[in-house]
Motif scaffolding. Structure first.
Motif: not given
Length: 598
Positions: A502-511, A518-522, A585-588
């Protein structure tokens, strides 16, 4: 208005011209009459003077004709007039112009006839002897010396005519000058009368063309000024009334445009009189296209058209629900009322209220109650069954009894979790949960979360990895954020086979609009979710694998709670999954929470 000015000027000139001509003729007639009257008076005095100074002789004497002829010629030279002596019987005794013996009897002459009656006679007639028009004045004269007859003085009217002609010439010149002056005055008078009328007419036309700002600028106290004041007052009144009408129309239009329910107005001729915006969206038609057309042209909405027809034909209140498809199914409640004004039927008014969401929520509520009942019934039945077995003394073996008690304990825990999740979801959905936002250091946050859940992953030999920027912060409610990722990570571990990851990726994105998320990917390597189930996984109590969910202790409410908490943070959640490969699962979430209207 200029033709009117010309006509008015012409009329004034004509009236002045007629008046002047009439005045001229009147003056000429008076001049002639007075001149002739003066001549007659003068000639009468001359006759009286002759009667008093002349030496008369007997008319019967042999020398009477030569005598009176000689006297007539002599006097005529003195008076510059024609002198005639006439006997009572009409015989000419002497004349200054012609031989008396050659002259006719004058007894029937008008002046002699009048003189015989009144003493003095006057007449104007054409003289054939002198070949011109003459004025005759005769008087009856009687003398003691034997004269009994008439003395007549006559003179030509050439002098009168000549004087009259001179007067006419003078008068004509004066009339021409006066007429020119009158023309100028008439034009100015006409202009003074028509100019304000032209201005009033222009203003009236502008008002007719709906320019209610037009005003007449005249400062006069006469009737024209009063008319201008009345026009201005009328314009003020119209402007005020129009503003009131427009304000009311705007207000009514705003009400119609912003109504959530659709309005259909059908007039007495069974034609559509009005569709508001809500009805246009609901029926996918426009008011401009349908206004003035029969309501039966809404034929693609068969059920709705039937209800409209029923209401129009019955002219009675109507309350029904129907489904329409445009393109998806919509449930519409229709309320119809007849429009009656002063006892006259004016048509039908239909209110369309879409109740699709209400009915969906009612179904969800019903399903929720059924699901809750079912979910509660299972652990309660298990607890009851094992408890009854133990109480009945059917289990003598201590190990079996302990296993029954463990099952009762586990089911009780599951029941507590279920009740807690239901209460939590109920609070979130009822908007009773408030965010307590503060800066959250994401790397520290996930260290805490993984510290709590890592033991569960270790039991299944599942690796947990987190990739988070070192200095990334987010403004959020830390407790609610923890609840979101505890649910997601618990599900990922539960549905991942032993030895998975199980991996969690977090990054900052500019709209594109300049804001930051902030985008969270599980991501997990679990069994995956069938594509047909993806649209429903955030529904309450929805399970992809019901048997496994219950065996893992899941309540079926975790993802629904996650969805509501993400919405509460003004974020979005999505899912991608491949069956047998895993799910993502992707959360913004917004980097900073702003005040937003619910």
């Amino acid at each position: 208005m200029k033709p009117f000015r010309a006509r008015l000027t012409f009329i004034l000139m004509a009236l002045i011209g007629i008046s002047m001509i009439g005045t001229g003729f009147t003056m000429a007639h008076l001049f002639k009459s007075s001149h002739i009257a003066a001549l007659e008076e003068n000639m009468s005095r001359e006759i009286n003077l002759l009667a008093g100074t002349l030496e008369f002789v007997d008319m019967d004497a042999s020398n009477s004709i030569p005598y009176y002829t000689e006297q007539a010629e002599h006097i005529a030279k003195l008076l510059d007039s024609r002198i005639t002596f006439i006997s009572k019987s009409g015989e000419v005794l002497g004349d200054s112009e012609k031989n008396p013996l050659e002259m006719d009897n004058h007894a029937n002459r008008e002046e002699e006839i009048v003189a015989a009656k009144e003493g003095t006679g006057r007449a104007i007639r054409y003289s054939e002897t002198l070949d011109r028009k003459m004025l005759y004045v005769a008087e009856r004269v009687t003398s003691d010396h034997g004269f009994d007859g008439y003395i007549r003085v006559s003179m030509g009217l050439d002098a009168v005519t000549e004087g009259l002609n001179r007067a006419w010439m003078i008068m004509a010149g004066g009339l021409v000058i006066l007429f020119l002056a009158a023309t100028i005055v008439s034009y100015k008078v006409a202009s003074s009368m028509t100019s304000p009328l032209e201005q009033i007419t222009r203003v009236a036309r502008r008002i007719t063309d709906l320019d209610y700002d037009a005003r007449v600028h005249l400062k006069r106290k006469d009737e024209v000024g009063q008319l201008a004041t009345a026009i201005n007052a009328m314009a003020d009144s119209l402007q005020a009334q129009l503003k009131t009408i427009r304000d009311n129309e705007d207000l009514l239009q705003s009400v119609l445009d912003n109504m959530t329910g659709g309005i259909i107005m059908i007039n007495a001729d069974e034609e559509i009189a009005l569709l508001n915006r809500a009805s246009e969206r609901m029926l996918d038609v426009s008011n401009s296209e349908m206004a003035g057309h029969s309501y039966k042209e809404l034929k693609r909405h068969y059920e709705l058209t039937r209800l409209l027809e029923e209401g129009v034909s019955s002219k009675e209140p109507l309350h029904e629900e129907r489904s329409i498809y445009n393109p998806r199914e919509r449930i519409v409640r229709m309320d119809a009322v007849p429009m009656i004004q002063d006892g006259t039927y004016r048509g039908m008014l239909f209110l369309l209220q879409e109740v699709t969401e209400i009915r969906r929520l009612e179904r969800m509520r019903s399903e929720f109650v059924a699901n809750v009942s079912h979910e509660l019934k299972t652990p309660v039945a298990a607890v009851k069954g094992f408890a009854e077995t133990l109480l009945g003394g059917g289990v003598k073996d201590e190990k079996t009894a302990r296993s029954f008690l463990q099952i009762i304990y586990d089911e009780n825990e599951r029941l507590n979790r279920l009740i807690g999740d239901i209460l939590e979801l109920s609070k979130i959905e009822s908007k009773r949960v408030q965010l307590d936002c503060s800066p959250v250091h994401i790397i520290e946050f996930f260290d805490s979360v993984l510290g709590t859940i890592s033991k569960v992953a270790e039991k299944k030999s599942i690796s947990l990895n987190v990739e988070v920027p070192e200095e990334l912060f987010i403004e959020a409610d830390e407790d609610k954020l923890r609840q979101i990722f505890m649910n997601l990570l618990s599900n990922a571990i539960n549905y991942t086979h032993e030895g998975g990851s199980v991996k969690v990726y977090v990054k900052n994105i500019l709209k594109p609009d300049g804001s930051e998320n902030v985008q969270f990917t599980v991501t997990d390597t679990g069994m995956g979710i069938p594509k047909k189930d993806l649209p429903r996984i955030f529904e309450r109590f929805y399970r992809v694998d019901k048997a496994r969910s219950r065996s893992s202790g899941g309540t079926g409410l975790g993802l629904s709670i996650v969805k509501h908490l993400v919405d509460l943070h003004h974020g979005v959640i999505s899912v991608k999954s491949d069956l047998g490969i895993g799910s993502t699962f992707i959360i913004e979430l917004p980097l900073l929470q702003e005040e937003k209207a619910d």
